[in-house]
Design a protein around this motif. Structure first.
Motif, short mmCIF file in Angstrom:
data_model
loop_
_atom_site.label_atom_id
_atom_site.label_comp_id
_atom_site.label_asym_id
_atom_site.label_seq_id
_atom_site.Cartn_x
_atom_site.Cartn_y
_atom_site.Cartn_z
N ILE A 290 70.23 -55.62 25.73
CA ILE A 290 70.67 -54.32 26.21
C ILE A 290 71.92 -54.46 27.07
O ILE A 290 71.92 -55.19 28.06
CB ILE A 290 69.56 -53.63 27.03
CG1 ILE A 290 68.29 -53.49 26.19
CG2 ILE A 290 70.02 -52.27 27.54
CD1 ILE A 290 67.09 -53.01 26.99
N GLU A 291 72.96 -53.78 26.71
CA GLU A 291 74.17 -53.66 27.54
C GLU A 291 74.04 -52.37 28.34
O GLU A 291 73.90 -51.28 27.78
CB GLU A 291 75.42 -53.62 26.67
CG GLU A 291 76.70 -53.28 27.42
CD GLU A 291 77.13 -54.36 28.39
OE1 GLU A 291 77.89 -54.04 29.33
OE2 GLU A 291 76.71 -55.53 28.22
N VAL A 292 74.08 -52.48 29.67
CA VAL A 292 73.86 -51.32 30.54
C VAL A 292 75.19 -50.75 30.99
O VAL A 292 76.08 -51.48 31.45
CB VAL A 292 73.03 -51.72 31.77
CG1 VAL A 292 72.82 -50.52 32.69
CG2 VAL A 292 71.68 -52.29 31.35
N LYS A 293 75.34 -49.43 30.85
CA LYS A 293 76.50 -48.73 31.39
C LYS A 293 75.97 -47.65 32.34
O LYS A 293 75.11 -46.85 31.95
CB LYS A 293 77.34 -48.08 30.28
CG LYS A 293 77.95 -49.07 29.31
CD LYS A 293 78.97 -49.99 29.98
CE LYS A 293 79.64 -50.91 28.97
NZ LYS A 293 80.62 -51.82 29.61
N ALA A 294 76.45 -47.64 33.56
CA ALA A 294 75.94 -46.70 34.56
C ALA A 294 77.09 -45.93 35.19
O ALA A 294 78.19 -46.44 35.36
CB ALA A 294 75.16 -47.45 35.65
N SER A 295 76.81 -44.67 35.52
CA SER A 295 77.82 -43.82 36.14
C SER A 295 77.13 -42.78 37.02
O SER A 295 75.99 -42.40 36.77
CB SER A 295 78.66 -43.11 35.07
OG SER A 295 79.53 -42.17 35.67
N THR A 296 77.83 -42.37 38.06
CA THR A 296 77.33 -41.29 38.92
C THR A 296 78.00 -39.96 38.56
O THR A 296 77.80 -38.97 39.26
CB THR A 296 77.60 -41.61 40.40
OG1 THR A 296 79.01 -41.77 40.60
CG2 THR A 296 76.88 -42.89 40.84
N LEU A 297 78.75 -39.94 37.46
CA LEU A 297 79.52 -38.75 37.09
C LEU A 297 78.76 -37.82 36.16
O LEU A 297 79.30 -36.80 35.72
CB LEU A 297 80.84 -39.17 36.43
CG LEU A 297 81.78 -39.99 37.32
CD1 LEU A 297 83.03 -40.39 36.53
CD2 LEU A 297 82.16 -39.21 38.57
N GLY A 298 77.52 -38.17 35.83
CA GLY A 298 76.74 -37.30 34.96
C GLY A 298 77.25 -37.33 33.53
O GLY A 298 77.89 -38.29 33.09
#
Length: 221
Positions: free
Chosen positions: A202-210
């Motif tokens: 799993i490659e994880v991409k995270a953002s707080t921008l919704g």
């Protein structure tokens, strides 16, 4: 040439700070104390000065700096050792710190043995507690010359959420690959399902921008 910092030197510095807190002394006198722990006082004094833990004050006496007093006040040896590593990086920018950009494993495997041992005694070689992850992220940020680590913190939060989700979904604790090395091309190693133990990378991409946020995938990812 011996490394400036080793477990023995670090513990000698802790002992020196205790002595200087009670009795500041001329630098020459500190250097001729014999041994502090298992290391010569000369080497320990040199390291304490390098790390910014001690200085020659206006009266010509070697005494703890404010940073040295802070180190002395830390209740846990692991915390002191972690601070020693960070202060060494700040003072000397050693070549081995560049390995932190690629994950914990690269520092442990390719740094001088003394540094690897300090990492182990500091409780940094294993585990995924918040303070351990924060240390390695801070070290990586310093290697890159970055002071703002908010993006990296967001990424780590995304990885933690992924670990939690995968454990709930499969009933097995996944591996946090990205913490130890970012050269594998994925962040978390899980399995396909409760009944299918085939590897799931799993490659994880995270953002707080919704939903309006953007991210990039390399061809390899």
């Amino acid at each position: 040439m011996s490394e400036a910092l080793s477990p023995g030197v670090a513990h000698g510095c802790f002992e020196l700070l205790e002595l200087l807190e009670q009795t500041p002394m001329p630098l020459a006198a500190a250097r001729t104390l014999g041994k502090l722990g298992v290391v010569s006082a000369e080497r320990v004094t040199r390291c304490a000065l390098l790390l910014g833990w001690a200085e020659v004050n206006e009266g010509g006496l070697l005494a703890p700096t404010l940073r040295g007093q802070s180190i002395r006040g830390m209740p846990r040896t692991e915390e002191r050792l972690r601070s020693a590593l960070l202060d060494l990086v700040q003072a000397t920018d050693p070549p081995w710190v560049q390995g932190a950009r690629f994950g914990r494993r690269h520092v442990l495997e390719y740094s001088p043995p003394e540094i690897s041992q300090v990492c182990r005694e500091a409780g940094l070689a294993t585990g995924t507690s918040n303070d351990v992850v924060a240390f390695w992220d801070l070290l990586a940020a310093r290697a890159r010359g970055l002071h703002d680590v908010r993006l990296n913190e967001t990424g780590r939060q995304g990885e933690r959420l992924t670990l939690q989700h995968e454990e709930q979904r499969t009933g097995r604790r996944p591996q946090w690959i990205a913490l130890d090395s970012n050269a594998d091309g994925y962040d978390v190693l899980s399995q396909v399902s409760v009944t299918d133990a085939a590897r799931l990378c799993i490659e994880v991409k995270a953002s707080t921008l919704g939903l309006g946020g953007q991210f990039y995938l390399t061809r390899h990812e």
